[in-house]
Design a protein around this motif. Structure first.
Motif, PDB file in Angstrom:
ATOM      1  N   GLY A  99      18.261   4.352   2.462  1.00  0.00           N
ATOM      2  CA  GLY A  99      19.429   4.623   3.287  1.00  0.00           C
ATOM      3  C   GLY A  99      20.005   3.387   3.950  1.00  0.00           C
ATOM      4  N   GLY A 100      19.690   2.208   3.425  1.00  0.00           N
ATOM      5  CA  GLY A 100      20.158   0.967   4.030  1.00  0.00           C
ATOM      6  C   GLY A 100      19.250   0.476   5.147  1.00  0.00           C
ATOM      7  N   GLY A 101      18.106   1.099   5.312  1.00  0.00           N
ATOM      8  CA  GLY A 101      17.179   0.746   6.391  1.00  0.00           C
ATOM      9  C   GLY A 101      16.233  -0.378   6.019  1.00  0.00           C
ATOM     10  N   GLU A 102      15.033  -0.308   6.582  1.00  0.00           N
ATOM     11  CA  GLU A 102      14.041  -1.373   6.421  1.00  0.00           C
ATOM     12  C   GLU A 102      13.246  -1.259   5.134  1.00  0.00           C
ATOM     13  OE1 GLU A 102      11.923  -2.540  10.401  1.00  0.00           O
ATOM     14  OE2 GLU A 102      12.076  -0.358  10.307  1.00  0.00           O
ATOM     15  N   LEU A 103      12.838  -2.407   4.624  1.00  0.00           N
ATOM     16  CA  LEU A 103      11.849  -2.449   3.555  1.00  0.00           C
ATOM     17  C   LEU A 103      10.470  -2.229   4.168  1.00  0.00           C
ATOM     18  CD1 LEU A 103      13.055  -5.633   1.633  1.00  0.00           C
ATOM     19  CD2 LEU A 103      13.319  -3.246   0.897  1.00  0.00           C
ATOM     20  N   GLU A 104       9.548  -1.692   3.399  1.00  0.00           N
ATOM     21  CA  GLU A 104       8.187  -1.495   3.903  1.00  0.00           C
ATOM     22  C   GLU A 104       7.553  -2.823   4.319  1.00  0.00           C
ATOM     23  OE1 GLU A 104       6.552   0.725   0.615  1.00  0.00           O
ATOM     24  OE2 GLU A 104       6.899   2.610   1.666  1.00  0.00           O
ATOM     25  N   THR A 105       7.870  -3.895   3.607  1.00  0.00           N
ATOM     26  CA  THR A 105       7.311  -5.209   3.969  1.00  0.00           C
ATOM     27  C   THR A 105       7.846  -5.680   5.322  1.00  0.00           C
ATOM     28  OG1 THR A 105       9.038  -6.260   2.628  1.00  0.00           O
ATOM     29  CG2 THR A 105       6.862  -5.970   1.610  1.00  0.00           C
ATOM     30  N   GLU A 106       9.077  -5.312   5.656  1.00  0.00           N
ATOM     31  CA  GLU A 106       9.625  -5.682   6.959  1.00  0.00           C
ATOM     32  C   GLU A 106       8.925  -4.916   8.088  1.00  0.00           C
ATOM     33  OE1 GLU A 106      14.139  -6.907   5.593  1.00  0.00           O
ATOM     34  OE2 GLU A 106      13.709  -4.796   6.026  1.00  0.00           O
ATOM     35  N   VAL A 107       8.552  -3.688   7.818  1.00  0.00           N
ATOM     36  CA  VAL A 107       7.800  -2.909   8.804  1.00  0.00           C
ATOM     37  C   VAL A 107       6.454  -3.588   9.052  1.00  0.00           C
ATOM     38  CG1 VAL A 107       6.742  -0.673   9.309  1.00  0.00           C
ATOM     39  CG2 VAL A 107       8.967  -0.772   8.153  1.00  0.00           C
ATOM     40  N   ALA A 108       5.771  -3.966   7.972  1.00  0.00           N
ATOM     41  CA  ALA A 108       4.485  -4.665   8.100  1.00  0.00           C
ATOM     42  C   ALA A 108       4.660  -6.003   8.805  1.00  0.00           C
ATOM     43  CB  ALA A 108       3.852  -4.859   6.726  1.00  0.00           C
ATOM     44  N   ASP A 109       5.763  -6.699   8.535  1.00  0.00           N
ATOM     45  CA  ASP A 109       6.017  -7.997   9.172  1.00  0.00           C
ATOM     46  C   ASP A 109       6.089  -7.870  10.691  1.00  0.00           C
ATOM     47  OD1 ASP A 109       6.182  -9.274   6.695  1.00  0.00           O
ATOM     48  OD2 ASP A 109       8.388  -9.334   6.684  1.00  0.00           O
ATOM     49  N   ARG A 110       6.610  -6.751  11.191  1.00  0.00           N
ATOM     50  CA  ARG A 110       6.741  -6.594  12.635  1.00  0.00           C
ATOM     51  C   ARG A 110       5.539  -5.919  13.274  1.00  0.00           C
ATOM     52  NH1 ARG A 110       8.251  -1.222  13.281  1.00  0.00           N
ATOM     53  NH2 ARG A 110       9.757  -0.394  11.790  1.00  0.00           N
ATOM     54  N   ALA A 111       4.844  -5.040  12.532  1.00  0.00           N
ATOM     55  CA  ALA A 111       3.767  -4.249  13.134  1.00  0.00           C
ATOM     56  C   ALA A 111       2.390  -4.912  13.035  1.00  0.00           C
ATOM     57  CB  ALA A 111       3.720  -2.862  12.494  1.00  0.00           C
ATOM     58  N   ALA A 112       2.061  -5.491  11.896  1.00  0.00           N
ATOM     59  CA  ALA A 112       0.717  -6.059  11.718  1.00  0.00           C
ATOM     60  C   ALA A 112       0.398  -7.160  12.734  1.00  0.00           C
ATOM     61  CB  ALA A 112       0.537  -6.562  10.281  1.00  0.00           C
ATOM     62  N   PRO A 113       1.348  -8.044  13.063  1.00  0.00           N
ATOM     63  CA  PRO A 113       1.021  -9.059  14.076  1.00  0.00           C
ATOM     64  C   PRO A 113       0.717  -8.463  15.459  1.00  0.00           C
ATOM     65  CG  PRO A 113       2.933  -9.756  12.806  1.00  0.00           C
ATOM     66  CD  PRO A 113       2.653  -8.321  12.437  1.00  0.00           C
ATOM     67  N   VAL A 114       1.324  -7.330  15.780  1.00  0.00           N
ATOM     68  CA  VAL A 114       1.038  -6.674  17.065  1.00  0.00           C
ATOM     69  C   VAL A 114      -0.424  -6.226  17.096  1.00  0.00           C
ATOM     70  CG1 VAL A 114       1.550  -4.679  18.518  1.00  0.00           C
ATOM     71  CG2 VAL A 114       3.419  -5.923  17.409  1.00  0.00           C
ATOM     72  N   VAL A 115      -0.847  -5.566  16.027  1.00  0.00           N
ATOM     73  CA  VAL A 115      -2.230  -5.088  15.959  1.00  0.00           C
ATOM     74  C   VAL A 115      -3.192  -6.268  15.950  1.00  0.00           C
ATOM     75  CG1 VAL A 115      -3.908  -3.804  14.576  1.00  0.00           C
ATOM     76  CG2 VAL A 115      -1.556  -2.947  14.804  1.00  0.00           C
ATOM     77  N   GLY A 116      -2.918  -7.260  15.116  1.00  0.00           N
ATOM     78  CA  GLY A 116      -3.787  -8.427  15.051  1.00  0.00           C
ATOM     79  C   GLY A 116      -3.873  -9.167  16.374  1.00  0.00           C
TER      80      GLY A 116
END
Length: 141
Positions: free
Chosen positions: A48-65
């Motif tokens: 739908g013109g939204g985010e790629l799954e890799t972009e989600v990981a790019d923003r979320a994984a560093p928070v958890v780490g």
């Protein structure tokens, strides 16, 4: 009350799915059939013109780490988010190629995954664990 600190981080939000937002599974297939089929084949798709799954990981994984790095030895970090964000974050932390993230399967409502960090990196010790009487699966399963 546990007395534990609770923080909020917008980077743990669910995938933004653009014009797919708010549509039912059937409506997505009807209105965006070719894009949906490409996504199901594992192609990188801006649903739908939204985010790629890799972009989600790019923003979320560093928070958890970052939060995990601050834990005392033997400490536990609890992260609450949405299934897609959790799956992509786990895939990134485990070092899996994005095309393999789907192999983790969906995360049912009210279920959890457990990761531990060892000498060679992250390890998935439980996935989609819970005490529900039967699995609650999403439309994409």
């Amino acid at each position: 009350m546990s007395g534990l600190e609770v923080t909020h981080d917008a980077n743990l939000r669910e995938t933004y799915a653009g014009s797919w937002q708010g549509l039912t599974h059937e409506e997505i297939i009807e209105q965006h059939g070719e894009q949906y089929a490409a996504w199901k084949r594992g192609e990188p798709v801006r649903r739908g013109g939204g985010e790629l799954e890799t972009e989600v990981a790019d923003r979320a994984a560093p928070v958890v780490g970052g939060h995990a790095d601050k834990l005392p030895d033997g400490g536990t970090l609890v992260v609450a988010s949405h299934g897609g964000t959790i799956r992509t974050t786990i895939g990134r932390l485990l070092g899996l190629a994005p095309k393999h993230w789907e192999a983790l399967g969906g995360l049912s409502n009210c279920c959890w995954s457990v990761l531990s960090e060892g000498a060679r990196g992250w390890r998935l010790t439980e996935h989609n664990a819970g005490t529900l009487p039967e699995p609650v699966l999403g439309d994409d399963d």
